[in-house]
Design a protein around this motif. Structure first.
Motif, short mmCIF file in Angstrom:
data_model
loop_
_atom_site.label_atom_id
_atom_site.label_comp_id
_atom_site.label_asym_id
_atom_site.label_seq_id
_atom_site.Cartn_x
_atom_site.Cartn_y
_atom_site.Cartn_z
N ILE A 182 0.92 -1.17 -0.46
CA ILE A 182 -0.19 -0.03 0.05
C ILE A 182 0.74 1.29 -0.05
CG2 ILE A 182 -1.74 1.20 1.65
CD1 ILE A 182 -3.25 -1.76 2.48
N ASP A 183 2.17 1.09 0.69
CA ASP A 183 3.30 3.15 1.04
C ASP A 183 3.90 2.59 -0.19
OD1 ASP A 183 4.36 4.29 2.17
OD2 ASP A 183 6.18 3.46 2.55
N ARG A 184 4.12 1.26 -1.32
CA ARG A 184 4.27 1.55 -2.41
C ARG A 184 4.00 1.40 -3.48
NH1 ARG A 184 8.38 -3.53 -2.90
NH2 ARG A 184 9.50 -2.43 -4.73
N PHE A 185 3.13 0.84 -3.81
CA PHE A 185 1.77 1.02 -4.92
C PHE A 185 0.26 1.95 -4.81
CE2 PHE A 185 4.66 -2.60 -4.85
CZ PHE A 185 5.78 -2.48 -5.21
N GLY A 186 -0.18 1.93 -4.49
CA GLY A 186 -1.60 2.55 -3.53
C GLY A 186 -3.07 1.76 -3.02
N LEU A 187 -3.23 1.29 -2.98
CA LEU A 187 -4.14 0.54 -2.37
C LEU A 187 -4.55 -0.47 -3.08
CD1 LEU A 187 -7.49 3.50 -0.81
CD2 LEU A 187 -5.99 1.86 0.34
N LEU A 188 -4.70 -1.76 -2.33
CA LEU A 188 -4.62 -2.78 -2.52
C LEU A 188 -5.99 -2.74 -3.68
CD1 LEU A 188 -3.10 -5.49 0.12
CD2 LEU A 188 -2.37 -3.64 -2.17
N PRO A 189 -6.49 -3.31 -5.12
CA PRO A 189 -6.94 -4.56 -5.15
C PRO A 189 -8.06 -5.09 -5.73
CG PRO A 189 -5.17 -3.55 -7.20
CD PRO A 189 -5.07 -3.20 -5.64
N GLU A 190 -8.93 -5.62 -4.86
CA GLU A 190 -9.75 -6.94 -4.90
C GLU A 190 -9.11 -7.91 -5.36
OE1 GLU A 190 -12.06 -6.97 -3.02
OE2 GLU A 190 -12.40 -5.37 -2.72
N PRO A 191 -8.60 -8.26 -6.49
CA PRO A 191 -7.59 -9.17 -6.90
C PRO A 191 -6.72 -9.36 -5.93
CG PRO A 191 -7.78 -8.27 -8.47
CD PRO A 191 -8.64 -7.34 -7.60
N VAL A 192 -5.85 -8.29 -5.37
CA VAL A 192 -4.47 -8.54 -4.75
C VAL A 192 -5.00 -8.88 -3.00
CG1 VAL A 192 -2.36 -7.67 -3.41
CG2 VAL A 192 -3.42 -6.80 -6.10
N LYS A 193 -6.06 -7.92 -2.78
CA LYS A 193 -7.05 -8.89 -1.19
C LYS A 193 -7.40 -10.07 -1.02
CE LYS A 193 -8.83 -4.14 0.16
NZ LYS A 193 -9.81 -3.44 -0.17
N THR A 194 -8.01 -10.65 -2.44
CA THR A 194 -8.59 -11.94 -2.87
C THR A 194 -6.89 -12.62 -2.59
OG1 THR A 194 -9.76 -11.41 -3.90
CG2 THR A 194 -9.41 -13.39 -3.02
N LEU A 195 -5.75 -12.98 -2.98
CA LEU A 195 -4.91 -13.24 -2.91
C LEU A 195 -4.34 -12.95 -1.50
CD1 LEU A 195 -1.87 -14.61 -4.99
CD2 LEU A 195 -1.30 -12.11 -4.85
N PHE A 196 -4.18 -12.37 -1.03
CA PHE A 196 -3.49 -12.15 1.07
C PHE A 196 -4.40 -12.93 1.27
CE2 PHE A 196 -0.60 -8.34 -0.37
CZ PHE A 196 0.64 -9.11 -0.11
N SER A 197 -5.67 -13.22 1.02
CA SER A 197 -6.68 -14.14 1.99
C SER A 197 -6.17 -15.50 1.65
CB SER A 197 -7.71 -13.72 1.39
OG SER A 197 -8.49 -12.33 2.13
N VAL A 198 -6.25 -16.07 0.08
CA VAL A 198 -5.86 -17.18 0.55
C VAL A 198 -4.79 -17.23 1.24
CG1 VAL A 198 -5.36 -18.58 -1.50
CG2 VAL A 198 -7.56 -17.44 -2.65
N ALA A 199 -3.73 -16.74 0.28
CA ALA A 199 -2.48 -17.32 1.04
C ALA A 199 -2.39 -17.33 2.67
CB ALA A 199 -1.07 -16.36 0.72
N GLU A 200 -2.95 -16.63 3.53
CA GLU A 200 -3.39 -17.10 5.16
C GLU A 200 -3.79 -18.08 5.31
OE1 GLU A 200 -4.87 -14.08 8.62
OE2 GLU A 200 -4.80 -13.10 6.97
N LEU A 201 -5.42 -18.23 4.65
CA LEU A 201 -5.52 -19.96 4.29
C LEU A 201 -5.00 -21.08 4.35
CD1 LEU A 201 -8.86 -20.02 4.39
CD2 LEU A 201 -9.70 -20.14 2.38
N LYS A 202 -4.50 -20.75 3.56
CA LYS A 202 -3.54 -21.45 3.19
C LYS A 202 -2.45 -22.26 4.21
CE LYS A 202 -2.36 -22.17 -2.12
NZ LYS A 202 -1.12 -21.62 -2.72
N GLN A 203 -1.94 -21.17 5.20
CA GLN A 203 -1.03 -21.31 6.56
C GLN A 203 -2.50 -22.16 7.52
OE1 GLN A 203 0.23 -17.40 7.04
NE2 GLN A 203 1.71 -16.78 6.08
N GLN A 204 -3.51 -21.88 7.59
CA GLN A 204 -3.82 -22.30 8.67
C GLN A 204 -4.30 -24.12 8.31
OE1 GLN A 204 -7.11 -19.45 8.50
NE2 GLN A 204 -6.30 -18.03 9.28
N ALA A 205 -5.22 -23.65 6.32
CA ALA A 205 -4.86 -24.95 6.29
C ALA A 205 -3.86 -26.04 6.14
CB ALA A 205 -5.80 -25.16 5.14
N GLU A 206 -2.58 -25.42 6.66
CA GLU A 206 -1.40 -26.19 6.01
C GLU A 206 -1.49 -26.92 7.03
OE1 GLU A 206 3.30 -26.59 4.76
OE2 GLU A 206 2.19 -24.50 4.70
#
Length: 400
Positions: A300-324
């Protein structure tokens, strides 16, 4: 027992590979001596005016010049051409085929500043420390190796004066692809202490070499450097723990999550493909939700507010951590439901799973021995993520 310490500014690919794979310990000395400046590096085709200007600038500030021409047969001709180009200079030449006493005399005369320009071969690559020589011109730099060029560049800049390195090359069309990569790496790494980074580039260009054979470099393009390193790291970890490496086993990259939604960094948000690849790697390598949050703040600091696909990417990454942690192999979800596929030995709260199936039979049911199917309508990706995250929390074992 034998302890061995290897000191090098630019380790060969095999040595560096062994260190990065954990077969050797490694320490990096990145702090330069006090009052040293980075060497300004220039790569260009031969231009008489540029060579003349580089030599005269160094001579007029009371310095000396290394002129490297690594061809003994034509060195005398090159010396005469240079003398015609810079008549103000006092020039001598030195190479390994000269008589020992004469070579020693020339080097001592250069050290005591009795002449300005030394036309030489790669004999000056190591063991030379002349603080007054702060410009080096390397003719046909494309013929020399990356570590060799770095070592030669290190012959200058050994005092508080700004040093300059000029790499003279033929037109780009006449240079090999590997030579272009070497020169680009050198030009990009003019900072002090860049030897380790250059060695990493050298390993990527030449390959990592044989661990048990005698080849110092080798080709690993068949599988790519990153995968090669991961395979080697897995084998070393297995051997260190006393296990037999399972070389045929697939690479474990964590659970697969398919939510039928865009989870990516859009090109219109970050046009630089290299920067996108680096961020993908950092997101997939994050080991905690805290790391992911810090990475979001940085983006956010470097490129601006996150678009929806990027927010989804982070949510999926966090989901993977929990599921693993639960031993989940794959998560699938569509508009009408989905399923969770477990590994052979899942780490879940079995009592809670049975309770869910008994009390909410319309939503949850077994689909084979290792699959849990759920039936639920989802209108948005956020609903999918919230439902699956809640399900994973319910299945997480209670810590006693």
């Amino acid at each position: 027992e034998l302890d061995m310490l290897t000191l090098t500014a630019t380790p060969i690919p095999r040595t560096l590979n062994m260190a990065m794979a954990g077969l050797r310990d490694i320490s990096i000395i990145a702090s330069p001596p006090p009052n040293r400046h980075a060497i300004k590096t220039f790569i260009s085709e031969w231009v008489d005016a540029q060579v003349q200007e580089a030599c005269l600038r160094e001579i007029k500030r009371g310095g000396q010049v290394f002129f490297l021409h690594n061809d003994v047969k034509s060195m005398e001709k090159m010396t005469l051409e240079l003398a015609a180009l810079v008549p103000e200079a006092r020039i001598e030449m030195a190479h390994g085929q000269m008589p020992e006493r004469e070579l020693e005399r020339i080097m001592l005369d250069f050290y005591h500043q009795r002449f300005n320009i030394l036309v030489c071969s790669t004999i000056i690559e190591s063991g030379i420390d002349i603080p007054s020589a702060n410009t080096i011109i390397i003719n046909r730099a494309d013929k020399l190796g990356l570590a060799q060029l770095h070592q030669l560049r290190g012959r200058v800049g050994r005092s508080h004066h700004r040093a300059y390195a000029y790499f003279m090359v033929p037109p780009k069309a006449l240079i090999s692809k590997d030579a272009v990569k070497r020169l680009e790496a050198l030009e990009a790494s003019g900072d002090l202490g860049a030897g380790f980074m250059l060695s990493s580039h050298d390993m990527e260009i030449r390959g990592a070499g044989e661990l048990l054979g005698d080849e110092q470099s080798g080709q690993i393009q068949e599988i790519g450097f990153t995968l090669y390193t991961e395979l080697l790291e897995r084998a070393v970890s297995a051997l260190k723990s006393g296990k037999q490496p399972e070389l045929d086993a697939p690479m474990d990259k964590g659970p697969e999550v398919d939510l039928q939604a865009s989870a990516l960094i859009p090109e219109d948000y970050l046009p630089d493909i290299h920067a996108r690849l680096v961020l993908y790697k950092r997101i997939s390598s994050a080991e905690s939700s805290l790391e992911l949050r810090d990475l979001q703040v940085e983006m956010i600091d470097r490129f601006g507010l996150l678009p929806e696909p990027v927010k989804t990417l982070f949510s999926v990454a966090e989901l993977k951590q929990q599921a693993e942690i639960l031993g989940v192999k794959k998560i699938e979800a569509n508009a009408a439901g989905g399923r969770i596929i477990f590994t052979a030995t899942p780490n879940i709260n079995a009592d809670q799973l049975i309770l869910l199936i008994q009390t909410q039979a319309a939503i949850y049911k077994f689909d084979g021995a290792d699959k849990l199917r759920f039936v639920k309508a989802f209108e948005t990706i956020d609903q999918k993520l919230e439902f699956i995250a809640d399900l994973i929390r319910k299945l997480t074992p209670v810590v006693q």
